[in-house]
Design an enzyme around this catalytic site. Sequence first.
Site, mmCIF file in Angstrom:
data_model
loop_
_atom_site.group_PDB
_atom_site.id
_atom_site.type_symbol
_atom_site.label_atom_id
_atom_site.label_comp_id
_atom_site.label_asym_id
_atom_site.label_seq_id
_atom_site.Cartn_x
_atom_site.Cartn_y
_atom_site.Cartn_z
ATOM 1 N N GLY A 254 5.223 4.276 5.235
ATOM 2 C CA GLY A 254 4.823 5.287 6.228
ATOM 3 C C GLY A 254 6.053 5.913 6.856
ATOM 4 O O GLY A 254 7.117 5.923 6.251
ATOM 5 N N ASN A 255 5.902 6.425 8.100
ATOM 6 C CA ASN A 255 7.006 7.110 8.756
ATOM 7 C C ASN A 255 8.233 6.234 8.845
ATOM 8 O O ASN A 255 9.332 6.665 8.563
ATOM 9 C CB ASN A 255 6.582 7.577 10.151
ATOM 10 C CG ASN A 255 5.909 8.931 10.025
ATOM 11 O OD1 ASN A 255 6.448 9.834 9.400
ATOM 12 N ND2 ASN A 255 4.720 9.026 10.551
ATOM 13 N N PHE A 256 8.047 4.966 9.290
ATOM 14 C CA PHE A 256 9.250 4.131 9.306
ATOM 15 C C PHE A 256 8.938 2.673 8.983
ATOM 16 O O PHE A 256 9.650 1.773 9.360
ATOM 17 C CB PHE A 256 9.964 4.197 10.663
ATOM 18 C CG PHE A 256 9.061 3.927 11.854
ATOM 19 C CD1 PHE A 256 8.606 2.636 12.137
ATOM 20 C CD2 PHE A 256 8.676 4.953 12.679
ATOM 21 C CE1 PHE A 256 7.785 2.394 13.212
ATOM 22 C CE2 PHE A 256 7.850 4.709 13.778
ATOM 23 C CZ PHE A 256 7.403 3.425 14.050
ATOM 24 N N LEU B 108 0.826 -1.210 0.000
ATOM 25 C CA LEU B 108 0.000 0.000 0.000
ATOM 26 C C LEU B 108 0.855 1.252 0.000
ATOM 27 O O LEU B 108 0.554 2.240 -0.656
ATOM 28 C CB LEU B 108 -0.910 -0.011 1.227
ATOM 29 C CG LEU B 108 -2.088 -0.994 1.150
ATOM 30 C CD1 LEU B 108 -2.748 -1.140 2.490
ATOM 31 C CD2 LEU B 108 -3.069 -0.538 0.093
ATOM 32 N N GLY B 109 1.958 1.211 0.758
ATOM 33 C CA GLY B 109 2.789 2.413 0.785
ATOM 34 C C GLY B 109 3.825 2.343 1.880
ATOM 35 O O GLY B 109 3.912 1.365 2.614
ATOM 36 N N SER C 139 6.607 -0.177 6.142
ATOM 37 C CA SER C 139 5.833 -0.305 4.916
ATOM 38 C C SER C 139 4.522 -0.979 5.309
ATOM 39 O O SER C 139 4.454 -1.661 6.333
ATOM 40 C CB SER C 139 6.581 -1.182 3.923
ATOM 41 O OG SER C 139 6.633 -2.494 4.458
ATOM 42 N N VAL C 140 3.492 -0.713 4.541
ATOM 43 C CA VAL C 140 2.179 -1.291 4.834
ATOM 44 C C VAL C 140 1.697 -2.089 3.626
ATOM 45 O O VAL C 140 1.746 -1.587 2.505
ATOM 46 C CB VAL C 140 1.151 -0.204 5.210
ATOM 47 C CG1 VAL C 140 -0.163 -0.857 5.634
ATOM 48 C CG2 VAL C 140 1.673 0.661 6.348
ATOM 49 N N ASP D 291 1.971 14.394 13.320
ATOM 50 C CA ASP D 291 2.162 14.285 11.861
ATOM 51 C C ASP D 291 0.820 14.353 11.143
ATOM 52 O O ASP D 291 0.568 13.633 10.182
ATOM 53 C CB ASP D 291 2.900 12.987 11.512
ATOM 54 C CG ASP D 291 3.480 13.043 10.102
ATOM 55 O OD1 ASP D 291 3.855 11.991 9.559
ATOM 56 O OD2 ASP D 291 3.511 14.156 9.535
HETATM 57 C C1 LIG Z 1 2.098 3.944 4.611
HETATM 58 C C2 LIG Z 1 0.631 3.878 4.242
HETATM 59 C C3 LIG Z 1 0.199 2.464 3.989
HETATM 60 N N1 LIG Z 1 0.390 4.615 3.071
HETATM 61 C C4 LIG Z 1 -0.729 4.369 2.367
HETATM 62 N N2 LIG Z 1 -1.778 3.675 2.888
HETATM 63 C C5 LIG Z 1 -2.824 3.430 2.075
HETATM 64 C C6 LIG Z 1 -3.959 2.689 2.594
HETATM 65 C C7 LIG Z 1 -5.067 2.366 1.832
HETATM 66 N N3 LIG Z 1 -5.968 1.714 2.590
HETATM 67 C C8 LIG Z 1 -5.461 1.587 3.845
HETATM 68 N N4 LIG Z 1 -6.038 1.012 4.918
HETATM 69 C C9 LIG Z 1 -5.357 1.015 6.070
HETATM 70 C C10 LIG Z 1 -4.092 1.587 6.150
HETATM 71 CL CL1 LIG Z 1 -3.260 1.581 7.682
HETATM 72 C C11 LIG Z 1 -3.473 2.186 5.075
HETATM 73 C C12 LIG Z 1 -4.180 2.190 3.890
HETATM 74 N N5 LIG Z 1 -2.883 3.875 0.796
HETATM 75 C C13 LIG Z 1 -1.850 4.595 0.305
HETATM 76 C C14 LIG Z 1 -0.750 4.853 1.079
HETATM 77 F F1 LIG Z 1 0.292 5.537 0.606
HETATM 78 C C15 LIG Z 1 -0.080 4.451 5.375
HETATM 79 O O1 LIG Z 1 -0.361 3.763 6.331
HETATM 80 N N6 LIG Z 1 -0.171 5.728 5.238
HETATM 81 C C16 LIG Z 1 -0.571 6.424 6.354
HETATM 82 C C17 LIG Z 1 -2.042 6.518 6.299
HETATM 83 F F2 LIG Z 1 -2.391 6.998 5.109
HETATM 84 F F3 LIG Z 1 -2.578 5.322 6.506
HETATM 85 F F4 LIG Z 1 -2.369 7.384 7.259
#
Ligand SMILES: CC(C)(Nc1nc(-c2c[nH]c3ncc(Cl)cc23)ncc1F)C(=O)NCC(F)(F)F
Length: 276
Positions: free
Chosen positions: A22-24, A19-20, A26-27, A140
């Site tokens: 994050g701060n430190f 998915l992406g 990957s998800v 953040d």
């Molecule tokens: C690192 C991560 C994955 N980034 C992303 N999450 C999701 C994403 C899409 N659906 C999600 N459902 C749950 C979670 Cl924890 C993340 C996602 N989609 C795009 C992302 F870049 C993330 O956690 N970002 C912080 C957040 F956006 F969640 F505040």
Amino acid sequence: KKQQQDVFEERYLRCISILGKGNFGSVELCRYDPWGDNTGDLVAVKELQSNKQATMADFQREIQTISSLHCDYIVKYKGICYSAGRLSTKLVMEYLPYGSLIGYMEKHRQNVCTRRLLLFASQICKGMEYLQSMRYVHRDLAARNILVASDTLVKIADFGLTKIIPVDKEYYRVTQPGESPIFWYAPESVSELKFSHKSDVWSFGIVLHELFSYCDISRNPKRKIGSYVQSSSMAIHLLNLLKDNWRLPMPSQCPPKVKIKTDFYMNVFVWVTLTN
Ligand SMILES: CC(C)(Nc1nc(-c2c[nH]c3ncc(Cl)cc23)ncc1F)C(=O)NCC(F)(F)F
């Protein structure tokens, strides 16, 4: 003690996509499928990226934080997965299918009206109010860390930098500057690395600016403030701008009835208004 339903077995956790970052960590988007027939739930699984400067202790604190939060406007903790092989713990959270607010706005900008922007703003406000009631400072808060659960529901996520304000203090001072961009930081956070509920309110003001700019990358605070100044003196540049009472200009598409003031007191006013 972890309640039984908190523990996810790694062998049933099927990775589907990344998915992406994050701060430190990957998800990943995974399906927890104990029956092996693809009827299991989709979940978002965060894993500590060992090479990053953040430690296991930081990740444990993030898990401790998110597992203590129970609010409709905060991404839900589902449990943890002890990955035996790699001696690492994974954080399992609910998966929000609409993704981050930035991506959602890029895709649906045309049919998101002012009412919906205010609905999202009020939901973020309520999530932050709950966080404040638990004495947490997010540190953040930015549109990139807001997730979209549905066309009418957004949730605050990414508690990797969240800290608890000690009972006898008004703020939290961090020792070394983090990696998150300073354009969402309040002046005292930029100059003295001091974070408090008030600095979260400032960041909320920046999120309002992002919301009413439809998260338009060209109006992104970083682009607005510092695209031409190299990063080392960026903090000084930003501080001088703020000291001279410069503030982000009101987004052009922002309707006059929703005049956003980014100076602190108006933020509190907006904060209070939206939460009552
Ligand atoms: C690192 C991560 C994955 N980034 C992303 N999450 C999701 C994403 C899409 N659906 C999600 N459902 C749950 C979670 Cl924890 C993340 C996602 N989609 C795009 C992302 F870049 C993330 O956690 N970002 C912080 C957040 F956006 F969640 F505040």
